[in-house]
Design a protein around this motif. Sequence first.
Motif, mmCIF file in Angstrom:
data_model
loop_
_atom_site.group_PDB
_atom_site.id
_atom_site.type_symbol
_atom_site.label_atom_id
_atom_site.label_comp_id
_atom_site.label_asym_id
_atom_site.label_seq_id
_atom_site.Cartn_x
_atom_site.Cartn_y
_atom_site.Cartn_z
ATOM 1 N N PRO A 316 0.816 -1.222 0.000
ATOM 2 C CA PRO A 316 0.000 0.000 0.000
ATOM 3 C C PRO A 316 0.844 1.265 0.000
ATOM 4 O O PRO A 316 1.975 1.290 0.495
ATOM 5 N N HIS A 317 0.245 2.335 -0.550
ATOM 6 C CA HIS A 317 0.935 3.615 -0.635
ATOM 7 C C HIS A 317 0.386 4.652 0.339
ATOM 8 O O HIS A 317 0.849 5.790 0.347
ATOM 9 N N TYR A 318 -0.599 4.293 1.122
ATOM 10 C CA TYR A 318 -1.234 5.229 2.056
ATOM 11 C C TYR A 318 -0.841 4.892 3.491
ATOM 12 O O TYR A 318 -0.452 3.755 3.807
ATOM 13 N N ALA A 319 -0.936 5.875 4.363
ATOM 14 C CA ALA A 319 -0.548 5.692 5.762
ATOM 15 C C ALA A 319 -1.599 4.893 6.525
ATOM 16 O O ALA A 319 -2.740 4.742 6.085
ATOM 17 N N LYS A 320 -1.194 4.358 7.652
ATOM 18 C CA LYS A 320 -2.073 3.605 8.564
ATOM 19 C C LYS A 320 -2.718 2.397 7.879
ATOM 20 O O LYS A 320 -3.879 2.069 8.124
ATOM 21 N N ASN A 321 -1.953 1.755 7.005
ATOM 22 C CA ASN A 321 -2.431 0.509 6.406
ATOM 23 C C ASN A 321 -2.004 -0.670 7.275
ATOM 24 O O ASN A 321 -1.228 -0.514 8.217
ATOM 25 N N LYS A 322 -2.488 -1.842 6.963
ATOM 26 C CA LYS A 322 -2.212 -3.022 7.772
ATOM 27 C C LYS A 322 -1.473 -4.102 6.980
ATOM 28 O O LYS A 322 -1.657 -5.303 7.201
ATOM 29 N N ALA A 323 -0.629 -3.666 6.055
ATOM 30 C CA ALA A 323 0.127 -4.629 5.250
ATOM 31 C C ALA A 323 1.053 -5.453 6.141
ATOM 32 O O ALA A 323 1.608 -4.974 7.128
ATOM 33 N N ILE A 324 1.208 -6.708 5.762
ATOM 34 C CA ILE A 324 2.037 -7.640 6.518
ATOM 35 C C ILE A 324 3.347 -7.882 5.775
ATOM 36 O O ILE A 324 3.364 -7.977 4.551
ATOM 37 N N GLY A 325 4.439 -7.972 6.537
ATOM 38 C CA GLY A 325 5.707 -8.371 5.932
ATOM 39 C C GLY A 325 6.804 -7.342 6.068
ATOM 40 O O GLY A 325 6.548 -6.154 6.317
ATOM 41 N N THR A 326 8.028 -7.805 5.920
ATOM 42 C CA THR A 326 9.210 -6.941 5.958
ATOM 43 C C THR A 326 10.035 -7.165 4.698
ATOM 44 O O THR A 326 9.949 -8.202 4.042
ATOM 45 N N MET A 327 10.834 -6.173 4.373
ATOM 46 C CA MET A 327 11.716 -6.281 3.221
ATOM 47 C C MET A 327 12.897 -7.175 3.559
ATOM 48 O O MET A 327 13.468 -7.093 4.644
ATOM 49 N N LYS A 328 13.247 -8.055 2.590
ATOM 50 C CA LYS A 328 14.369 -8.972 2.766
ATOM 51 C C LYS A 328 15.242 -8.953 1.512
ATOM 52 O O LYS A 328 14.738 -8.780 0.399
ATOM 53 N N ALA A 329 16.526 -9.133 1.706
ATOM 54 C CA ALA A 329 17.450 -9.153 0.571
ATOM 55 C C ALA A 329 17.038 -10.258 -0.404
ATOM 56 O O ALA A 329 16.738 -11.384 -0.007
ATOM 57 N N GLY A 330 17.000 -9.900 -1.697
ATOM 58 C CA GLY A 330 16.606 -10.855 -2.718
ATOM 59 C C GLY A 330 15.156 -10.743 -3.144
ATOM 60 O O GLY A 330 14.738 -11.417 -4.088
ATOM 61 N N MET A 331 14.382 -9.886 -2.477
ATOM 62 C CA MET A 331 12.988 -9.661 -2.855
ATOM 63 C C MET A 331 12.896 -8.624 -3.965
ATOM 64 O O MET A 331 13.622 -7.632 -3.955
ATOM 65 N N CYS A 332 11.982 -8.845 -4.902
ATOM 66 C CA CYS A 332 11.681 -7.845 -5.921
ATOM 67 C C CYS A 332 10.208 -7.479 -5.829
ATOM 68 O O CYS A 332 9.346 -8.357 -5.711
ATOM 69 N N PHE A 333 9.922 -6.181 -5.863
ATOM 70 C CA PHE A 333 8.540 -5.714 -5.839
ATOM 71 C C PHE A 333 8.480 -4.319 -6.451
ATOM 72 O O PHE A 333 9.507 -3.670 -6.669
ATOM 73 N N THR A 334 7.263 -3.870 -6.713
ATOM 74 C CA THR A 334 7.076 -2.517 -7.252
ATOM 75 C C THR A 334 6.517 -1.602 -6.189
ATOM 76 O O THR A 334 5.801 -2.030 -5.280
ATOM 77 N N ILE A 335 6.854 -0.328 -6.308
ATOM 78 C CA ILE A 335 6.163 0.742 -5.599
ATOM 79 C C ILE A 335 5.655 1.677 -6.684
ATOM 80 O O ILE A 335 6.405 2.059 -7.580
ATOM 81 N N GLU A 336 4.365 2.021 -6.652
ATOM 82 C CA GLU A 336 3.743 2.765 -7.752
ATOM 83 C C GLU A 336 2.613 3.673 -7.262
ATOM 84 O O GLU A 336 1.450 3.462 -7.598
ATOM 85 N N PRO A 337 2.944 4.687 -6.455
ATOM 86 C CA PRO A 337 1.887 5.545 -5.906
ATOM 87 C C PRO A 337 1.087 6.273 -6.970
ATOM 88 O O PRO A 337 1.643 6.812 -7.929
ATOM 89 N N MET A 338 -0.228 6.256 -6.791
ATOM 90 C CA MET A 338 -1.156 6.993 -7.646
ATOM 91 C C MET A 338 -1.735 8.123 -6.817
ATOM 92 O O MET A 338 -2.348 7.876 -5.779
ATOM 93 N N LEU A 339 -1.543 9.354 -7.276
ATOM 94 C CA LEU A 339 -2.020 10.531 -6.551
ATOM 95 C C LEU A 339 -3.102 11.227 -7.356
ATOM 96 O O LEU A 339 -2.975 11.387 -8.577
ATOM 97 N N ASN A 340 -4.175 11.615 -6.651
ATOM 98 C CA ASN A 340 -5.268 12.363 -7.273
ATOM 99 C C ASN A 340 -5.267 13.799 -6.770
ATOM 100 O O ASN A 340 -5.020 14.041 -5.584
#
Length: 392
Positions: A316-340
């Motif tokens: 998630p790109h917004y504050a106070k979300n409840k996403a689970i997990g931590t970043m670990k070496a070897g992980m690939c993911f996207t960050i793609e904030p959409m702002l209105n």
Amino acid sequence: MSSTVHCQSTDCPNGHPPSKLECPTCHKLGIKGSFFCGQDCFKAGFHENLRTFNPQKVHKLIHELASKPSSSNGSGASNIFKDGTYNPFSTFQFTGDIRPRYPLSSKRRVPEHIPRPDYAETGIPTSENKKAGQPPRILTPEEIEKMRIVCRLTREVLDIAASHIKPGITTDYLDEVVHNACIERNAYPSPLNYNHFPKSVCTSVNEVVCHGIPDQYKLQEGDIINIDVSLYYDGFHGDLNETYPVGRVDEDSKKLMRAAHESLHDVIKICKPGVLIRDIGKVIEPIARAAGCSVVRTYTGHGINDLFHGAPTNVPHYAKNKAIGTMKAGMCFTIEPMLNLGNHWDTLHWPDNWTATTIDGKRSAQFEETLLITETGVEILTAGKFRDDLYR
């Protein structure tokens, strides 16, 4: 581009040859894009992209829309445009000025020698579905190198597409540019037939937040457009998008794009092993609010590797979300904030089941990078040169 008219059936068994068989009713009504190589193509394949309808019923529906040029699409505009394109969703209440411009062009072909993901033929991402719920993959050094290569190619294709942006070109033309650039690199355009998405790239203009389907809309001076490019090469996917001005844009649009870009690259700075996924929104949302913008919650970043969308499935790109997990070496993911622009983060979907827009018709902007968490920090696999002059 060729001026020859080819068969417009999506599933033409004859390879889309030059064709002169035109639907007589469409010709009479001024509807373009109704040429077929034979009666079988005409009966079986017209406008498959409106897949919730029987193709022949859809064709008849188009005739009905064209026969009522004074009817309203919800905002006082005609269903049939002067150039012969049409809005297929005549009763839908659009929130802004952008309208779909059909017909869509035929599904673009990918040469047989190019390896493709499992959904390329069926439209169903079977591997993703089977691996749902599994923890994020930690990539091997060999897999990381493959991710570097596909992400470099993805950046090349996006930059090529961006170089074509100017008033007067259609979003369908951008789709053709992206598709051809992928093929030239022996890569498969990841969006093509992913959950039945009909095109090779997403083009989202003005109030369209994401997943805009390229069509016959011609870019206009003052528009903004997000181009979302994804490639599949040597078994791995890369994913990248940026928002661009079309000619000169207003100050609000510049402010919006700057905030979207700044929020992405400021949050990338905190990425490293041990950082909580839920903390990403803590960085992005204050930047958005300071610029008078809101952060879309409907869509998030995601894991990416041999799967187009994998674990972590919720970044998630917004504050106070409840996403689970931590970043670990070897992980690939996207960050793609959409702002209105403004206070509304909600989205409204068009009846095409893909296009998401702001609920108040205000503009939206997005930037995305594919990231690799390293032992000491983060590597932007899709990194390019940022042109600050575009947003001044």
